[in-house]
Scaffold this motif. Structure first.
Motif, PDB file in Angstrom:
ATOM      1  N   GLU B 121       9.902  -2.406 -12.835  1.00 41.75           N
ATOM      2  CA  GLU B 121       9.801  -3.793 -13.324  1.00 41.75           C
ATOM      3  C   GLU B 121       9.020  -3.887 -14.634  1.00 41.75           C
ATOM      4  O   GLU B 121       9.110  -4.870 -15.345  1.00 41.75           O
ATOM      5  CB  GLU B 121       9.189  -4.699 -12.239  1.00 41.75           C
ATOM      6  CG  GLU B 121       7.728  -4.433 -11.891  1.00 41.75           C
ATOM      7  CD  GLU B 121       7.521  -3.246 -10.944  1.00 41.75           C
ATOM      8  OE1 GLU B 121       8.508  -2.570 -10.589  1.00 41.75           O
ATOM      9  OE2 GLU B 121       6.358  -2.998 -10.586  1.00 41.75           O
ATOM     10  N   LYS B 122       8.236  -2.827 -14.931  1.00 48.41           N
ATOM     11  CA  LYS B 122       7.488  -2.841 -16.189  1.00 48.41           C
ATOM     12  C   LYS B 122       8.124  -1.922 -17.218  1.00 48.41           C
ATOM     13  O   LYS B 122       7.615  -1.753 -18.322  1.00 48.41           O
ATOM     14  CB  LYS B 122       6.048  -2.368 -15.943  1.00 48.41           C
ATOM     15  CG  LYS B 122       5.214  -3.352 -15.171  1.00 48.41           C
ATOM     16  CD  LYS B 122       3.808  -2.805 -14.994  1.00 48.41           C
ATOM     17  CE  LYS B 122       3.011  -3.692 -14.051  1.00 48.41           C
ATOM     18  NZ  LYS B 122       1.830  -2.995 -13.537  1.00 48.41           N
ATOM     19  N   ASN B 317      -2.563   0.724  -7.479  1.00 49.56           N
ATOM     20  CA  ASN B 317      -1.588   1.280  -6.533  1.00 49.56           C
ATOM     21  C   ASN B 317      -2.240   2.205  -5.509  1.00 49.56           C
ATOM     22  O   ASN B 317      -1.829   2.249  -4.346  1.00 49.56           O
ATOM     23  CB  ASN B 317      -0.504   2.040  -7.288  1.00 49.56           C
ATOM     24  CG  ASN B 317       0.441   1.091  -8.001  1.00 49.56           C
ATOM     25  OD1 ASN B 317       0.807   0.045  -7.465  1.00 49.56           O
ATOM     26  ND2 ASN B 317       0.810   1.434  -9.218  1.00 49.56           N
ATOM     27  N   GLU B 342      -5.751 -12.081  -7.970  1.00 50.43           N
ATOM     28  CA  GLU B 342      -4.524 -11.315  -7.743  1.00 50.43           C
ATOM     29  C   GLU B 342      -3.712 -11.157  -9.029  1.00 50.43           C
ATOM     30  O   GLU B 342      -3.042 -10.140  -9.217  1.00 50.43           O
ATOM     31  CB  GLU B 342      -3.690 -12.006  -6.656  1.00 50.43           C
ATOM     32  CG  GLU B 342      -2.751 -11.035  -5.985  1.00 50.43           C
ATOM     33  CD  GLU B 342      -1.973 -11.670  -4.850  1.00 50.43           C
ATOM     34  OE1 GLU B 342      -2.598 -12.309  -3.976  1.00 50.43           O
ATOM     35  OE2 GLU B 342      -0.741 -11.514  -4.839  1.00 50.43           O
ATOM     36  N   ASP B 343      -3.776 -12.136  -9.916  1.00 53.72           N
ATOM     37  CA  ASP B 343      -3.018 -12.059 -11.172  1.00 53.72           C
ATOM     38  C   ASP B 343      -3.413 -10.855 -12.018  1.00 53.72           C
ATOM     39  O   ASP B 343      -2.608 -10.334 -12.782  1.00 53.72           O
ATOM     40  CB  ASP B 343      -3.250 -13.326 -12.019  1.00 53.72           C
ATOM     41  CG  ASP B 343      -2.523 -14.520 -11.429  1.00 53.72           C
ATOM     42  OD1 ASP B 343      -1.616 -14.298 -10.598  1.00 53.72           O
ATOM     43  OD2 ASP B 343      -2.871 -15.656 -11.796  1.00 53.72           O
ATOM     44  N   ARG B 348       1.501  -2.520  -8.396  1.00 53.42           N
ATOM     45  CA  ARG B 348       2.867  -3.039  -8.493  1.00 53.42           C
ATOM     46  C   ARG B 348       3.022  -4.241  -7.556  1.00 53.42           C
ATOM     47  O   ARG B 348       2.482  -4.250  -6.449  1.00 53.42           O
ATOM     48  CB  ARG B 348       3.879  -1.983  -8.045  1.00 53.42           C
ATOM     49  CG  ARG B 348       4.088  -0.863  -9.019  1.00 53.42           C
ATOM     50  CD  ARG B 348       5.197   0.052  -8.522  1.00 53.42           C
ATOM     51  NE  ARG B 348       6.507  -0.602  -8.595  1.00 53.42           N
ATOM     52  CZ  ARG B 348       7.597  -0.145  -7.995  1.00 53.42           C
ATOM     53  NH1 ARG B 348       7.531   0.949  -7.273  1.00 53.42           N
ATOM     54  NH2 ARG B 348       8.735  -0.774  -8.117  1.00 53.42           N
ATOM     55  N   ILE B 349       3.833  -5.201  -7.996  1.00 52.68           N
ATOM     56  CA  ILE B 349       4.057  -6.403  -7.188  1.00 52.68           C
ATOM     57  C   ILE B 349       4.620  -6.025  -5.818  1.00 52.68           C
ATOM     58  O   ILE B 349       4.221  -6.569  -4.795  1.00 52.68           O
ATOM     59  CB  ILE B 349       5.027  -7.358  -7.923  1.00 52.68           C
ATOM     60  CG1 ILE B 349       4.367  -7.805  -9.226  1.00 52.68           C
ATOM     61  CG2 ILE B 349       5.396  -8.554  -7.067  1.00 52.68           C
ATOM     62  CD1 ILE B 349       5.321  -8.366 -10.246  1.00 52.68           C
ATOM     63  N   GLU B 350       5.534  -5.047  -5.815  1.00 49.91           N
ATOM     64  CA  GLU B 350       6.157  -4.645  -4.550  1.00 49.91           C
ATOM     65  C   GLU B 350       5.119  -4.096  -3.563  1.00 49.91           C
ATOM     66  O   GLU B 350       5.185  -4.363  -2.362  1.00 49.91           O
ATOM     67  CB  GLU B 350       7.236  -3.578  -4.798  1.00 49.91           C
ATOM     68  CG  GLU B 350       7.983  -3.219  -3.529  1.00 49.91           C
ATOM     69  CD  GLU B 350       9.039  -2.125  -3.711  1.00 49.91           C
ATOM     70  OE1 GLU B 350       8.763  -1.125  -4.408  1.00 49.91           O
ATOM     71  OE2 GLU B 350      10.127  -2.270  -3.142  1.00 49.91           O
ATOM     72  N   VAL B 352       1.914  -4.854  -3.435  1.00 51.40           N
ATOM     73  CA  VAL B 352       1.087  -5.974  -2.964  1.00 51.40           C
ATOM     74  C   VAL B 352       1.862  -6.752  -1.897  1.00 51.40           C
ATOM     75  O   VAL B 352       1.324  -7.097  -0.839  1.00 51.40           O
ATOM     76  CB  VAL B 352       0.697  -6.893  -4.145  1.00 51.40           C
ATOM     77  CG1 VAL B 352      -0.032  -8.133  -3.649  1.00 51.40           C
ATOM     78  CG2 VAL B 352      -0.155  -6.133  -5.149  1.00 51.40           C
ATOM     79  N   LYS B 353       3.131  -6.981  -2.172  1.00 51.58           N
ATOM     80  CA  LYS B 353       3.982  -7.723  -1.231  1.00 51.58           C
ATOM     81  C   LYS B 353       4.062  -6.970   0.107  1.00 51.58           C
ATOM     82  O   LYS B 353       3.842  -7.539   1.167  1.00 51.58           O
ATOM     83  CB  LYS B 353       5.375  -7.878  -1.847  1.00 51.58           C
ATOM     84  CG  LYS B 353       6.446  -8.437  -0.928  1.00 51.58           C
ATOM     85  CD  LYS B 353       7.808  -8.457  -1.638  1.00 51.58           C
ATOM     86  CE  LYS B 353       8.960  -8.477  -0.672  1.00 51.58           C
ATOM     87  NZ  LYS B 353       9.534  -7.229  -0.253  1.00 51.58           N
TER      88      LYS B 353
END
Lengths: 272, 489
Positions: B121-122, B317, B342-343, B348-350, B352-353
């Motif tokens: 994503e980056k 990560n 959190e911002d 990675r967003i994934e 954290v999710k």
């Protein structure tokens, strides 16, 4: 894979293994250690090198049976292989001519002291060795230490051999008798703590070789961290030798107990 | 031909043209991005199996249709190892999955690994025309990469990249992590005689000791290593350059080029009271025990402390890997303690999710100031300073500021400190003549990755001080290209 070519029992629970490791034998210096592993599910454990034979391409390790991993290692026989071995690790002992050096070794700590005493002797120092053990049958490598020492004092807790008393009694007697320029101590952490407290009182510079818990042993995990002079240091890459007067031995003793409960549970597991 | 000309020529091949003509752009862009199949969150938080389950053939072929096969594909420049992304995706679209896998291997030594752990994503996906111009979700390049690599492996028809005739020039690689493996793969392709020296007892570096099984199974890494072996790369474990064998020994034995990819080293701690209590450890130690040493397996000799209330300090990560590992090892409360919001989290967003789905608590804007132990020295509590966000700092992120007097104490029996590492000190200390920065990294020419010693190159965390798998791989690739040029001068 490193082949064991000689096994010798120093006592019921103390074993010397001479192991094929030509590259390590060639590059090791006094004070270095190795990390080894027995079996595919074996733990990585650090052991200080007792001696090395460049021509034969071997190193000798002295192991005391304490827990699961050291017992597994002690059960190996001549012709068996150690699964993995890496080294030499750690910074070597700083050797120079300082005058009179006391080598104070307790228990299996006498084994890694051997190359250090030899190096100090060769550098032109007067070497006085103090060997300590609980009883006569646990005194190891006395003859070899004698060959590198101007004098050897043996101390046993029960008086069954040499003088009765603790290692500190032996060291203190020498310090009171003559000028000592350096003390090197290797042995159980609690013993090194008391040697250090004693020599601090007399203001004699002292070096201790520390054996902490390690995982990788190559400067990555930080399991071996200790506090020296108020700062966190890593035994595997900054050590294993430190100025004993600056080491926080109480913290080190506490950290050595990190897995005691687990180890106890392991011991009670049925063996197969 | 230049790189651009090769890309253009490949794009102009008949089959690519036909595929493009076969479906209107509108039909492609109307398709919705595929969703990754995942293990159920509750189930997976109690097992160590892979979380992401991959795509089906049909899903992959449909997702591949979304790719517009752009004339100037941004995705390739977003990839540190410059995978020919449209070519591999179009091969998936036409059902030539093994060809797609071959395309990946042209430039990447570890496609099955990258498809799992890259922050797409980056990188490639951020440069995708869907993201850049259409305001839509990018083509799922990462999922497709993983699909192609997995398909090839499971087919049993692994292709071995073409290797140039042996040139007899010996090359040494220090460290078998992503930088070293990527470098080794490229040099083997160019015909060099490559030996990789690894300090640990297993090959793979951080891919083995660091990244957990549930994100990157070890057997996947082993397949990629086998692939390198079949290209002629030799591996020697339990060997430390600068300790077991000196740099001079390597030169004497005829190694003409050396690549240092020795990776991360000593963990950072915060230097706060109680940090050396039992139960407080680095993420490197925790993950190494669990991943490399298999400590959670009852048959393993290596112990690991099993905490009920586990706090992980940090928001990267590695912190996510640690906290999710703690959950899997039975932590009732597994917490991320992070001093910013959190911002600002670097993870990675994934990740954290996934962590949130698995029941991980996020205590953001909290910073530990002290650990409190019991009489045996085991950590039992931690004091946390609450924070607020202030002005942006040098990193561009809003800096955390203490809220005076806002301190709380919570119960913990295990703390994993995951606030970064410094480079491994062994190589910098033992090879004389290298230029070392104050941080302990090896200073290199950024264009060539060459160090201060001619013929010695470096890349990955030993140069960057802490980065990603794919950036390390990019360094390895760049170093291979410039070392090849240097040796042919």
């Amino acid at each position: 894979m490193n082949k064991i070519i000689r096994k010798e029992y120093f006592s019921e629970n103390v074993v010397a293994l001479e192991v094929e490791a030509p590259l390590i034998a060639r590059s090791r210096k006094p004070g270095n250690f190795i990390i080894l592993r027995v079996g595919e599910l074996g733990e990585r454990i650090p052991l200080t090198i007792a001696s090395a034979d460049k021509e034969k391409g071997t190193i000798t390790l002295v192991i005391q049976k304490i827990g699961r991993s050291s017992s597994k290692l002690c059960e190996l026989n001549e012709g068996d292989y150690i699964t993995d071995m890496v080294g030499p690790l750690g910074k070597p002992t700083h050797i120079e001519k300082v005058g009179t050096v006391i080598c104070a070794g307790g228990g299996v700590g006498v084994a890694p002291m051997l190359p250090i005493a030899e190096a100090y002797k060769k550098a032109g120092n007067r070497v006085i060795t103090v060997l300590a053990a609980r009883s006569k049958d646990l005194v190891i490598l006395e003859d070899k230490m004698r060959s590198f020492s101007d004098e050897v004092v043996v101390m046993t807790d029960d008086g069954s051999y040499g003088k009765k008393g603790l290692i500190t009694n032996g060291v203190e007697e020498i310090i009171n008798r003559e000028k000592v320029d350096l003390v090197v101590t290797i042995g159980p952490a609690v013993m090194m703590k008391f040697v250090s407290l004693l020599t601090k009182k007399y203001n004699v510079p002292t070096v201790a070789s520390l054996n902490t818990i390690m995982v990788d042993g190559t400067g990555m995990c930080g399991a071996c961290r200790i506090t020296v002079g108020g700062k966190t240091r890593f035994v595997c890459v900054d050590g294993p030798e430190f100025d004993a007067h600056e080491v926080n031995f109480d913290e080190m003793l506490m950290r050595l107990g990190a897995y005691k409960e687990e180890e106890q549970l392991e011991k009670n597991k049925p063996t197969h | 031909m230049t790189k651009e000309e090769i890309l253009k020529a490949e794009r102009d091949e008949t089959w690519r043209e036909q595929l493009r003509k076969g479906k209107k752009a509108k039909e492609r862009t109307d398709l919705q991005r595929v969703k990754m199949h995942e293990q159920d969150a509750e189930v997976r938080s109690h097992n160590n199996k892979e979380v992401n389950l991959g795509l089906t053939l049909e899903e992959a072929m449909t997702e591949a249709q979304r790719c517009l096969d752009c004339p100037n594909p941004g995705c390739i420049s977003g990839c540190p190892v410059e995978i020919n992304i449209p070519k591999f995706i179009k091969n998936i679209e036409r059902g030539e999955i093994l060809e797609a896998a071959k395309t990946l291997k042209e430039t990447s030594a570890l496609p099955a690994v990258c498809g799992r752990v890259c922050p797409q994503e980056k990188q490639c996906e951020q440069q995708c025309v869907y993201t850049m111009k259409l305001g839509k979700e990018s083509v799922a390049i990462g999922y497709l990469e993983r699909f192609a690599a997995d398909y090839e492996r499971e087919s049993g028809q692994m292709s071995v990249p073409a290797v140039a005739p042996a040139n007899g020039i010996k090359i040494a690689v220090i460290g078998s992590g992503p930088a070293g493996l990527s470098f080794a793969g490229d040099m083997a392709k160019k015909g060099y005689d490559v030996t990789v020296f690894e300090a640990l007892h297993q090959i793979g570096g951080v891919l083995k000791y660091g990244i957990p099984e549930f994100r990157l199974p070890n057997h996947i890494v082993d397949v990629e290593i086998e692939n390198l072996k079949s290209m002629g790369v030799q591996f020697l474990t339990n060997c430390i350059i600068g300790k077991t064998i000196s740099y001079d020994d390597l030169k004497e034995e005829g190694f003409q080029g050396i690549f240092v990819g020795s990776g991360a080293g000593l963990p950072r701690f915060m230097d706060i009271p109680g940090e050396n209590l039992i139960g407080v450890m680095s993420s490197n130690e925790y993950l190494t025990r669990v991943n490399l040493m298999d400590a959670a397996n009852p048959a393993s000799d290596t112990p690991v402390l099993i905490g009920k209330n586990v706090a992980i300090i940090g928001g990267g990560n590695t912190a996510m890997d640690s906290v999710r590992t703690a959950r899997r090892l039975g932590a009732e409360r597994a917490m991320i303690v992070y001093r910013r919001s959190e911002d600002e989290m670097p993870a990675r967003i994934e990740e954290v999710k996934h962590a949130k789905e698995e029941g991980v608590e996020f205590m953001t804007l909290h910073n530990p100031i002290e650990y409190i132990g019991d009489e045996k020295g085991h950590v039992r509590q931690m004091k946390l300073q609450k924070m607020a966000l202030g002005e942006p700092d040098a990193s561009g992120r809003r800096s955390p500021v203490e809220i005076p007097g806002a301190i709380e104490t919570i119960d913990v029996d295990e703390v994993i400190v995951s606030i970064g590492v410094s480079p491994n000190p062994l190589v910098p200390e033992n090879i004389k003549g290298l230029n070392i920065s104050r941080k302990g990294t090896i200073i290199v020419n950024e264009d060539t990755m060459s160090s201060a010693i001619p013929g010695v190159y470096a890349g990955g965390d030993i140069v960057r001080g802490g980065a990603t798998v794919i950036l390390a791989m990019g360094d390895g690739r760049k170093a291979a290209a410039s070392m090849d040029e240097y040796l042919h001068q």
